[in-house]
Scaffold this active site. Structure first.
Site, PDB file in Angstrom:
ATOM      1  N   GLU A 224      35.429  37.858  92.813  1.00  0.00           N
ATOM      2  CA  GLU A 224      34.483  38.308  93.842  1.00  0.00           C
ATOM      3  C   GLU A 224      34.337  39.824  93.830  1.00  0.00           C
ATOM      4  O   GLU A 224      33.660  40.392  94.691  1.00  0.00           O
ATOM      5  CB  GLU A 224      34.966  37.846  95.221  1.00  0.00           C
ATOM      6  CG  GLU A 224      34.421  36.500  95.638  1.00  0.00           C
ATOM      7  CD  GLU A 224      34.798  35.371  94.721  1.00  0.00           C
ATOM      8  OE1 GLU A 224      35.989  35.275  94.355  1.00  0.00           O
ATOM      9  OE2 GLU A 224      33.918  34.584  94.335  1.00  0.00           O
ATOM     10  N   ASN A 308      34.382  31.811  88.869  1.00  0.00           N
ATOM     11  CA  ASN A 308      32.935  31.949  88.983  1.00  0.00           C
ATOM     12  C   ASN A 308      32.443  33.212  88.273  1.00  0.00           C
ATOM     13  O   ASN A 308      33.182  34.178  88.132  1.00  0.00           O
ATOM     14  CB  ASN A 308      32.543  32.035  90.458  1.00  0.00           C
ATOM     15  CG  ASN A 308      33.198  33.224  91.150  1.00  0.00           C
ATOM     16  OD1 ASN A 308      34.400  33.227  91.354  1.00  0.00           O
ATOM     17  ND2 ASN A 308      32.424  34.242  91.478  1.00  0.00           N
ATOM     18  N   ASP A 350      29.312  29.237  93.159  1.00  0.00           N
ATOM     19  CA  ASP A 350      30.708  29.687  93.248  1.00  0.00           C
ATOM     20  C   ASP A 350      31.689  28.567  92.922  1.00  0.00           C
ATOM     21  O   ASP A 350      32.724  28.429  93.559  1.00  0.00           O
ATOM     22  CB  ASP A 350      31.001  30.284  94.636  1.00  0.00           C
ATOM     23  CG  ASP A 350      32.349  31.002  94.688  1.00  0.00           C
ATOM     24  OD1 ASP A 350      32.810  31.472  93.636  1.00  0.00           O
ATOM     25  OD2 ASP A 350      32.942  31.070  95.773  1.00  0.00           O
TER      26      ASP A 350
END
Lengths: 622, 149
Positions: A224, A308, A350
């Site tokens: 992230e 992801n 995701d």
């Protein structure tokens, strides 16, 4: 009405239950219609059932110890201990408990080597050696590492640690701030400490390492934060880095060479880790390795998933984005990629592929196959040939609506157009949610039943993607995805799964996502804990809950079992709600931060009624 | 704000400013030093300015503050701004300093990376979020949407 795949049920009503309902409901057993469990004679050796199903790699060390994160290289989380049975499990009780002195998400599990238990806490990653041979379980040592405070705010999803591993008299584990340490198991002294990640770029480490042939294998977190994910090997003796493979970028960096033979055509080609991205976007493309590792000594392959792609906003990274959201097989000596399977090409939900890869030999269509079983965030359970990467079977194990199934010719999922996310669009009711049909909570396998025991989530989401700029050390996300309970009025289910047929055998519905892992035992009992703090013993064959105990905080950790110095079988579990579920979703379970008081979230509106942050080890016996 | 306390006869002197300071050796003070002074809080000229706050909301998204502190500052990786509680002080000067210098738990330092003007605008926005009394949670009220990673 929306089409939903639920095991083999074809059509169900989605979103029938409002998100605010269901939180108070207790768990209910639910036997799926149709097939019976693959029950076999109870061979207590755990080597094979009558069907021939077996774990690919033996338990590490004596059966009464737990030396590796999952107990063995196969990631089976199976123990041959058999004293606790469906007949006597109701007599389980707490033997002792231990406060870790740390709050936040206690993912992972303790180790037991000889008469010592080793515990690693969330940040600041304190480790304890607990003397099991003495009354009161005094400490042998306590190690408090130097661990940068900056790491707290660089970890996306709570400051968790998924555990240590033991080899050759040392305990190896990772620090949130990007270091790997080796600790002398007897003295607690630090033997070496190696900086592996760059915190200023958002690289943290949360995963549990394994040791393969004298090398400690570790991987990065930070999908992230716009990191460029990697996996690396360190010399267990010295801490010196032996090899490092990135998961995105040119072939040279990702270690794609002559050994690379992916099964599917779209995974073949030069420098796909860079050319399947626009321009230089691969440099901040994620693909971290924050989940579990497996190893097959016969093939000398390490298996790991990748996270992801970054950012979530898919418009900024057209293409397949290899090798994100993939299962990768690498040569254990060199890190060279041997095969790759991108389970979610161009992920836009995701759906990290970092969940565990369980190595078993299973009879499939009358033939014994060496397989890897993987329950992906994307909602499909894959049974894969672990030598080649060929998908033998892929079926949904949770309610899902983003894909209609896997194209077995290409290995790619068929994506439902209306569930594709896009910049500046709000795409509604995508199942599963970004937490996945399953997240980090690892499944277990029993060779006695031939079944996998899988903690799952049943959540859906709306997905709003937006343009985002990469700024080092800040989140590189570009999306918002509010979640709600999935169809059926429950948010999680603990299921038994037959990976030879792709069918759910039974399930225990839970009011909250089952964020803790599973343990299977030769006694025919499986164990798991719940987000609202119940620790449960379940009959492996029927799914009947035999016993449950309410521990001091929600469970996001994984049970282990061992033989104590008194010869009794013990089962140990962490209590300590946290992780993505505890920190972000259940935002109001904290009580120790006077400057951070949060409103209840819609996803788990009542969780704080049932539990608060904690940090405790519970140990049970008959 | 604590009121200034001063005396010209005792051995201890308090001088009020942004923070109170104990001066144990008055003899070092220059002649004519004002022993009683009024607090001079740092002012943010954008405080309460609706236009600036709207711009601050955009900067909050643009500089990726949102993904740490949550939508509308409801809390995520980083702490909430909606609760009226502050780890490092909630005055405009304190908030400016937190953004400018960063904070040890992972808050990046933005000073020198973005203009001071933008930091003041962000300060106005962040302070505008602080309005809710969340002291009691009774499990029957409304909920907010949150996103996981």
């Amino acid at each position: 009405m929306k089409r939903v795949l639920l095991g083999h049920a074809a059509i169900a009503t989605l979103m029938a239950v409002a998100a605010c309902n269901g939180g108070d409901k207790g768990a209910t057993a639910d036997s799926a219609s149709g097939s019976e469990p693959q029950v076999t004679s109870g061979a207590a050796t755990g080597t094979a059932s009558t069907s021939g199903a077996r774990i690919a790699v033996a338990h590490a060390g004596p059966p009464g110890e737990w030396q590796m994160p999952a107990g063995d290289y196969a990631s089976s989380r199976y123990s041959e201990l058999a004293s606790i049975t469906p007949q006597n499990a109701a007599n389980l009780h707490v033997s002792w408990a231990f406060s870790t002195g740390v709050l936040r998400g206690h993912e992972g599990q303790p180790l037991v080597v000889g008469n010592t238990m080793y515990v690693v806490t969330p940040y600041p990653n304190v480790s304890y050696a607990i003397d099991l041979a003495q009354t009161g379980q005094p400490l042998k040592w306590k190690f408090r590492p130097d661990n940068s405070q900056q790491a707290i705010g660089r970890a996306c999803c709570d400051v968790v640690n998924r555990g240590a591993t033991y080899a050759d008299g040392r305990i190896f584990y990772n620090l949130l701030d990007g270091h790997t340490v080796a600790i002398d198991a007897v003295t607690g002294n630090q033997v070496w400490r190696t900086k592996m990640g760059d915190l200023s770029r958002g690289e943290t480490i949360t995963m549990a390492p394994i040791v393969v042939k004298g090398k400690v294998i570790v991987g990065s977190s930070g999908g992230e934060m716009g990191v460029r994910g990697w996996i690396a090997a360190l010399d267990a003796a010295t801490g010196k880095e032996v090899w490092r493979a990135y998961n995105i970028g040119p072939d040279k960096d990702v270690k794609v060479g002559p050994k690379f033979k992916p099964f599917y055509a779209h995974d073949r080609g030069k420098d796909l880790g860079a050319t399947s991205w626009p321009g230089d976007t691969w440099k901040t493309g994620g693909g971290a390795v924050w989940g579990w590792l497996s190893y097959d000594p016969a093939l000398n392959l390490i298996y790991h998933g990748t996270s992801n792609p970054g950012p979530w906003n898919e418009n900024q990274r057209t293409g397949d984005n290899k090798w994100t959201a993939s299962i990768l097989a690498r040569d254990a000596d060199t890190g060279e990629m041997v095969w790759a399977l991108q389970v979610t090409p161009h992920d836009m939900w995701d759906y990290d592929a970092v969940n565990e890869n369980i190595l078993v030999d299973l009879p499939i269509k009358g033939q014994m196959r060496k397989v890897l079983v993987h329950f992906d965030r994307n909602g499909f359970a894959y049974t894969i040939d672990r030598a080649t990467g060929e998908i033998l079977l892929a079926e949904p194990f949770v309610p899902m609506n983003w894909s209609t199934g896997i194209d077995m010719a290409t290995g790619r999922p068929n994506v439902v157009e209306t569930k594709k996310t896009a910049q500046d669009k709000n795409v509604k009711d995508i199942c599963p949610s970004l937490e996945g049909g399953k997240n980090q909570q690892p499944a277990a396998f029993s060779p006695q039943t031939g079944l996998f025991y899988v903690p799952t989530n049943n959540l859906c989401m709306d997905f709003q993607a937006r343009a985002v700029t990469y700024i080092a050390g800040t989140p590189f996300i570009g999306g918002n995805a509010p979640e709600k309970g999935g169809p059926g009025g429950y948010r999680g289910e603990f299921i038994a799964w037959d990976a030879t047929t792709g069918k759910k055998i039974w399930g225990i519905k839970e009011p909250y996502p089952v964020w803790g892992g599973a343990l299977a035992t030769a006694g025919g009992v499986v164990f798991y804990g719940t987000l609202d703090g119940w620790f449960k013993a379940v009959d492996a064959r029927s799914g009947k809950v035999l016993w449950q105990f309410k521990v001091g905080s929600g469970v996001v950790g994984n049970p282990v079992t061992y033989t104590g110095p008194d010869g009794k079988q013990y089962v140990a579990i962490y209590a300590g709600i946290g992780g993505d579920m505890g920190l972000l979703i259940a935002g109001d379970v904290a009580a120790n931060l006077p400057y951070d008081v949060r409103e209840r979230g819609t996803t788990l509106p009542d969780i704080a009624r049932w539990t608060s942050w904690g940090g405790e080890l519970f140990v049970f016996s008959l | 704000m604590t009121s200034a306390v001063g005396t010209d006869t005792g051995s201890n002197y308090f001088v009020a400013g942004d923070s109170l300071r104990l001066i144990e050796h008055p003899e070092i003070l220059p002649a004519g030093f004002p022993l009683q002074i009024k607090p001079l809080p740092i002012k943010n000229r954008y405080e309460g300015d609706k236009g600036a706050i709207a711009n601050g909301a955009k900067l909050f998204v643009g500089y990726n503050c949102l993904d740490c502190h949550g939508a509308d500052g409801s809390g995520a990786m980083g702490p909430s701004f909606q609760d009226g509680r502050w780890h490092f002080g909630g005055s405009p000067g304190d908030v400016f300093e937190s953004i400018y210098q960063g904070r040890p738990d992972g808050m990046p330092a933005w000073g020198g990376r973005i203009s001071n003007e933008q930091i003041w605008i962000l300060t106005a926005y962040v302070r505008s979020l602080s309005s809710k009394d969340l002291s009691t949670e009774n499990f029957t009220g409304k909920t907010v949407e949150r996103t996981g990673h």
